[in-house]
Design a protein around this motif. Sequence first.
Motif, mmCIF file in Angstrom:
data_model
loop_
_atom_site.group_PDB
_atom_site.id
_atom_site.type_symbol
_atom_site.label_atom_id
_atom_site.label_comp_id
_atom_site.label_asym_id
_atom_site.label_seq_id
_atom_site.Cartn_x
_atom_site.Cartn_y
_atom_site.Cartn_z
ATOM 1 N N LEU A 139 3.368 0.655 -5.422
ATOM 2 C CA LEU A 139 2.311 0.952 -4.448
ATOM 3 C C LEU A 139 0.908 0.862 -5.068
ATOM 4 O O LEU A 139 0.704 0.121 -6.011
ATOM 5 C CB LEU A 139 2.598 2.315 -3.824
ATOM 6 N N SER B 79 0.824 -1.211 0.000
ATOM 7 C CA SER B 79 0.000 0.000 0.000
ATOM 8 C C SER B 79 0.858 1.261 0.000
ATOM 9 O O SER B 79 2.004 1.255 0.465
ATOM 10 C CB SER B 79 -0.898 -0.006 1.229
ATOM 11 N N GLU C 111 -8.299 3.874 -3.124
ATOM 12 C CA GLU C 111 -8.222 2.496 -3.601
ATOM 13 C C GLU C 111 -9.120 1.623 -2.722
ATOM 14 O O GLU C 111 -8.936 1.561 -1.506
ATOM 15 C CB GLU C 111 -6.760 2.045 -3.489
HETATM 16 P P1 NAD Z 1 0.346 -3.600 2.883
HETATM 17 O O1 NAD Z 1 1.120 -2.366 2.556
HETATM 18 O O2 NAD Z 1 -0.545 -3.573 4.058
HETATM 19 O O3 NAD Z 1 1.353 -4.813 3.114
HETATM 20 C C1 NAD Z 1 2.308 -5.178 2.144
HETATM 21 C C2 NAD Z 1 3.422 -5.934 2.831
HETATM 22 O O4 NAD Z 1 4.113 -5.041 3.701
HETATM 23 C C3 NAD Z 1 2.959 -7.091 3.712
HETATM 24 O O5 NAD Z 1 3.892 -8.142 3.616
HETATM 25 C C4 NAD Z 1 2.987 -6.473 5.103
HETATM 26 O O6 NAD Z 1 3.162 -7.427 6.126
HETATM 27 C C5 NAD Z 1 4.174 -5.552 5.018
HETATM 28 N N1 NAD Z 1 4.168 -4.404 5.929
HETATM 29 C C6 NAD Z 1 3.101 -3.839 6.551
HETATM 30 N N2 NAD Z 1 3.514 -2.787 7.301
HETATM 31 C C7 NAD Z 1 4.861 -2.683 7.114
HETATM 32 C C8 NAD Z 1 5.849 -1.775 7.585
HETATM 33 N N3 NAD Z 1 5.532 -0.766 8.387
HETATM 34 N N4 NAD Z 1 7.122 -1.942 7.165
HETATM 35 C C9 NAD Z 1 7.451 -2.939 6.322
HETATM 36 N N5 NAD Z 1 6.558 -3.839 5.857
HETATM 37 C C10 NAD Z 1 5.273 -3.703 6.239
HETATM 38 O O7 NAD Z 1 -0.425 -3.973 1.550
HETATM 39 P P2 NAD Z 1 -1.381 -5.231 1.275
HETATM 40 O O8 NAD Z 1 -2.696 -4.953 1.907
HETATM 41 O O9 NAD Z 1 -0.675 -6.501 1.600
HETATM 42 O O10 NAD Z 1 -1.500 -5.201 -0.315
HETATM 43 C C11 NAD Z 1 -2.379 -4.377 -0.975
HETATM 44 C C12 NAD Z 1 -1.672 -3.150 -1.514
HETATM 45 O O11 NAD Z 1 -0.588 -3.536 -2.360
HETATM 46 C C13 NAD Z 1 -2.586 -2.328 -2.379
HETATM 47 O O12 NAD Z 1 -2.451 -0.968 -2.040
HETATM 48 C C14 NAD Z 1 -2.058 -2.579 -3.790
HETATM 49 O O13 NAD Z 1 -2.345 -1.559 -4.683
HETATM 50 C C15 NAD Z 1 -0.616 -2.765 -3.557
HETATM 51 N N6 NAD Z 1 0.014 -3.494 -4.662
HETATM 52 C C16 NAD Z 1 0.822 -2.805 -5.540
HETATM 53 C C17 NAD Z 1 1.396 -3.464 -6.623
HETATM 54 C C18 NAD Z 1 2.274 -2.739 -7.607
HETATM 55 O O14 NAD Z 1 2.991 -3.398 -8.344
HETATM 56 N N7 NAD Z 1 2.258 -1.414 -7.647
HETATM 57 C C19 NAD Z 1 1.151 -4.828 -6.817
HETATM 58 C C20 NAD Z 1 0.330 -5.496 -5.913
HETATM 59 C C21 NAD Z 1 -0.233 -4.808 -4.829
#
Ligand code: NAD
Length: 486
Positions: free
Chosen positions: A263, A241, A393
């Motif tokens: 993101l 995210s 989103e």
């Molecule tokens: P998220 O940001 O909540 O988590 C992503 C990953 O980061 C997970 O493994 C989580 O455990 C980890 N994480 C959470 N907090 C963290 C921190 N403070 N420091 C380091 N790591 C941390 O996202 P999500 O809910 O797993 O996935 C959905 C999001 O991913 C959506 O916003 C989507 O648009 C994005 N996404 C982007 C792409 C791209 O290529 N741009 C592809 C797929 C998903």
Amino acid sequence: MAKFEYAPAPESRAVVNIRPSYGLFIGGEFVESTGDSTFKTISPSSEEVLAEITEAGEADIDLAVRAARRAFDGPWGRLSGAERGKYLFRIARILQERAREFAVLETLDNGKPIKESRDVDIPLAAAHFFYHAGWADKLEHAGLSGGSGQPPRPIGVVGQVIPWNFPLLMLSWKIAPALAAGNTVVLKPSKTTPLTALLFAEVCQQADLPAGVVNIITGTGRTGAHLIRHPGVDKIAFTGSTEVGKDIARSIAGTRKRATLELGGKAANIVFDDAAIDQAVEGIVNGIFFNQGHVCCAGSRLLVQENVADDVIMRLKRRLQTLRLGDPMDKNTDVGAINSAAQLARIRELTSVGEAEGATRWSAPCVLPERGFWFAPTIFTGVSQAHRIAQEEIFGPVLSVLTFRTPQEAVAKANNTPYGLSAGIWTEKGSRILWMADQLRAGVVWANTFNRFDPTSPFGGYKESGYGREGGRHGLEGYVTTGATR
Ligand code: NAD
């Protein structure tokens, strides 16, 4: 429209062997954590507990980073590109051989329809390894020297953190280029979907990959944050995210760490009145209802030219009534489960906001299973640009529909979000496609199609959708340096 009745066609899960509990994959072996914190991973379609997973703590992360460093300074760092390429080819072939096992496991852990994990996620993951295997011995000829005249060199130890929407595919987007360029990695999968990453660890063993080249540590966001902050990590590759991406950028500011951030998104799928409407309707459905809309580049905003809007929406609703929602293991299922209770709560919250702000909601009539996390495909019409459902989103099967009259208005509306990951254009006119693509501030622009992925094509964002590219020659740039390594 007549709806066909289908007999159940469930894929067998006999092909997977899920262990009751999993340790961490560090230095080429599964090891117990130094702590005792665990969590459960469940199947979102049934809420069945699949396995007990380790939450890695700081000491575990330190071990994993040290293992990656030893491999980088040792056997992996001494290999030629051609030798590294052989390992990547081997991994790619094993992924193909075990494709059914990976597909079933992905669907069980993630909730996505088996036909998507079988036909999209797993083949694309293997394709990423094949593609990058081919680069491993050609990096010197890829124009990656940045004008320095020095051959590109690996950066070192890469900390990689990935989301839950395409677990194995996101892993392959991260690991394949990193290894092709000669780096070693510590990867953390999402808390809700760790199982295919842990199966991938077995593939590394099967491929005889030198110990420590790939380390898989499971855990929550806290584990990810520790990994990002570890001083032994040279580069961060994050997909997730925008909120967490900003946190990461702040936490590494002022350090020597490099980062690529993939993101969120709020893509516009733009339909002109001269488009082949039925084809566009298929593209709209694929754009937002593929993978339950859990897609960063999903076409979550439909911009439709005003004079065809009623026709497009009528055909879209008719088409949505034919989608089959239910058991993701059934080969005829089109829409699977929402990945987690937390994600379902977020989708419900934002759709309630959409109604409260005055948009009109329509949901496809379908019976939602009693257990698990489900949300019917939903469309909002009468959406204005200021509505939260047009700006934020939702990351679920929810489409916000806006209209426009001129190409200029379409561009202005399409660009009016903090994001810039992708966009789609539907029109018969090639000149209009080129003009629009030039105006749209989006990393990927699809014309008369949507959600097409290929390892040869760079993917990434503008604005708050992040920086850096994954895939293609551009994706390799994030994994090499022309300066000295540590
Ligand atoms: P998220 O940001 O909540 O988590 C992503 C990953 O980061 C997970 O493994 C989580 O455990 C980890 N994480 C959470 N907090 C963290 C921190 N403070 N420091 C380091 N790591 C941390 O996202 P999500 O809910 O797993 O996935 C959905 C999001 O991913 C959506 O916003 C989507 O648009 C994005 N996404 C982007 C792409 C791209 O290529 N741009 C592809 C797929 C998903």
